[in-house]
Scaffold this active site. Structure first.
Site, PDB file in Angstrom:
ATOM      1  N   LEU A 104       0.881  -1.166   0.000  1.00 22.75           N
ATOM      2  CA  LEU A 104       0.000   0.000   0.000  1.00 22.75           C
ATOM      3  C   LEU A 104       0.919   1.216   0.000  1.00 22.75           C
ATOM      4  O   LEU A 104       1.905   1.249   0.730  1.00 22.75           O
ATOM      5  CB  LEU A 104      -0.908   0.024   1.236  1.00 22.75           C
ATOM      6  CG  LEU A 104      -2.198  -0.800   1.193  1.00 22.75           C
ATOM      7  CD1 LEU A 104      -2.910  -0.724   2.543  1.00 22.75           C
ATOM      8  CD2 LEU A 104      -3.132  -0.341   0.086  1.00 22.75           C
ATOM      9  N   ASP A 105       0.576   2.213  -0.798  1.00 21.28           N
ATOM     10  CA  ASP A 105       1.405   3.406  -0.877  1.00 21.28           C
ATOM     11  C   ASP A 105       1.532   4.087   0.483  1.00 21.28           C
ATOM     12  O   ASP A 105       0.709   3.901   1.389  1.00 21.28           O
ATOM     13  CB  ASP A 105       0.808   4.408  -1.873  1.00 21.28           C
ATOM     14  CG  ASP A 105       0.824   3.877  -3.295  1.00 21.28           C
ATOM     15  OD1 ASP A 105       1.679   3.034  -3.593  1.00 21.28           O
ATOM     16  OD2 ASP A 105      -0.031   4.310  -4.092  1.00 21.28           O
ATOM     17  N   TYR A 106       2.546   4.926   0.598  1.00 16.40           N
ATOM     18  CA  TYR A 106       2.803   5.698   1.818  1.00 16.40           C
ATOM     19  C   TYR A 106       1.555   6.449   2.280  1.00 16.40           C
ATOM     20  O   TYR A 106       1.240   6.488   3.475  1.00 16.40           O
ATOM     21  CB  TYR A 106       3.942   6.681   1.523  1.00 16.40           C
ATOM     22  CG  TYR A 106       4.349   7.584   2.671  1.00 16.40           C
ATOM     23  CD1 TYR A 106       5.129   7.100   3.723  1.00 16.40           C
ATOM     24  CD2 TYR A 106       3.979   8.928   2.690  1.00 16.40           C
ATOM     25  CE1 TYR A 106       5.529   7.925   4.761  1.00 16.40           C
ATOM     26  CE2 TYR A 106       4.367   9.759   3.728  1.00 16.40           C
ATOM     27  CZ  TYR A 106       5.137   9.258   4.755  1.00 16.40           C
ATOM     28  OH  TYR A 106       5.530  10.080   5.778  1.00 16.40           O
TER      29      TYR A 106
END
Length: 243
Positions: A104-106
């Site tokens: 999952l992206d930052y």
């Protein structure tokens, strides 16, 4: 019990079987001090000293399966050059080494699985098994009926078509709206890129389900163990689309 070395490496979460095969051919794997370069080589994960690039690998005997509600501001890599917070820092009381299943992206939030079961992780991540993922996405502005239809029919991006399995307008406010999307792919930042391409930047992105496993009311930063039935359902769901 002896088994193919590439399978042992994959089960340890070091790499996929295909990547492990490449490591063997490159001479990066040793068993009991002897370099291995043949694809058919076998070893016993419990008895033999198996090393990749000189590092001893260990195949977990106790399998751990966790569901974390990832907050914003954490990365899913285990080694971040920018020294940002890492999701495993949230796991207090888990002595075993676990790693994220996918990413999952930052700035993204929500359901993230972590495990020490390499084969389980590889199965859920491999494109051929098409594990479905459901997201709640808050975007800037309002999406017209025409835009929603276009989204459902697919949006052409530079790396191919983005076509969700389902796209439902959940609710709207004066300056934004929430969409529920279900996908069977995981290209890098695909949701953010798709909405940006139609002029509706993503303001918030939350993964709420993986197959039929739900995030539920788990608080951000909290985690729980998957039940045996949940693990079995995830494995069964991936087998159903195997070919």
């Amino acid at each position: 019990m002896k088994e193919r070395i590439q399978k042992i490496i994959a089960r340890a979460g070091i790499a996929s079987r295909r990547a492990a095969e490449k490591m063997i051919l490159e001479g990066r794997v040793a068993v009991n001090g002897a370099q291995i370069t043949e694809m058919g080589a076998m070893a016993d994960a419990e008895r033999d000293d198996i090393r990749v690039d000189g590092h001893l690998i260990a195949v977990a005997t106790v399998k751990i399966y966790l569901l974390l509600n990832k907050p914003r501001g954490y990365v899913t890599t285990l080694d971040d050059p920018q020294h940002r917070p890492i999701v495993t820092h949230l796991l207090t009381g888990i002595p075993e080494r676990v790693f994220p299943v996918g990413r999952l992206d930052y700035d993204s939030e929500g359901l993230l699985l972590l495990t020490n079961d390499g084969e389980f992780a590889q199965r859920l991540q491999h494109p051929r098994y098409q594990t479905t993922k459901t997201y709640r996405v808050k975007v800037e502005g309002h999406l017209s009926g025409r835009t929603m239809r276009a989204l459902s029919e697919g949006i052409v991006l530079e790396d191919g078509m983005f076509k969700p399995l389902a796209a439902v307008l959940e609710r709207k406010s004066p300056k934004s709206c929430w969409i529920v999307l279900t996908l069977a792919e995981g290209r890098n930042r695909i949701i953010r890129r798709a909405f940006a391409s139609i002029g509706h930047p993503v303001l918030r992105l939350i993964r709420v389900a993986l197959s039929d496993i739900l995030l539920g009311d788990l608080k951000p930063g909290a985690y729980r163990h998957l039940t045996g039935k949940e693990v079995s359902r995830l494995i069964l769901a991936s087998k159903q689309v195997e070919f």
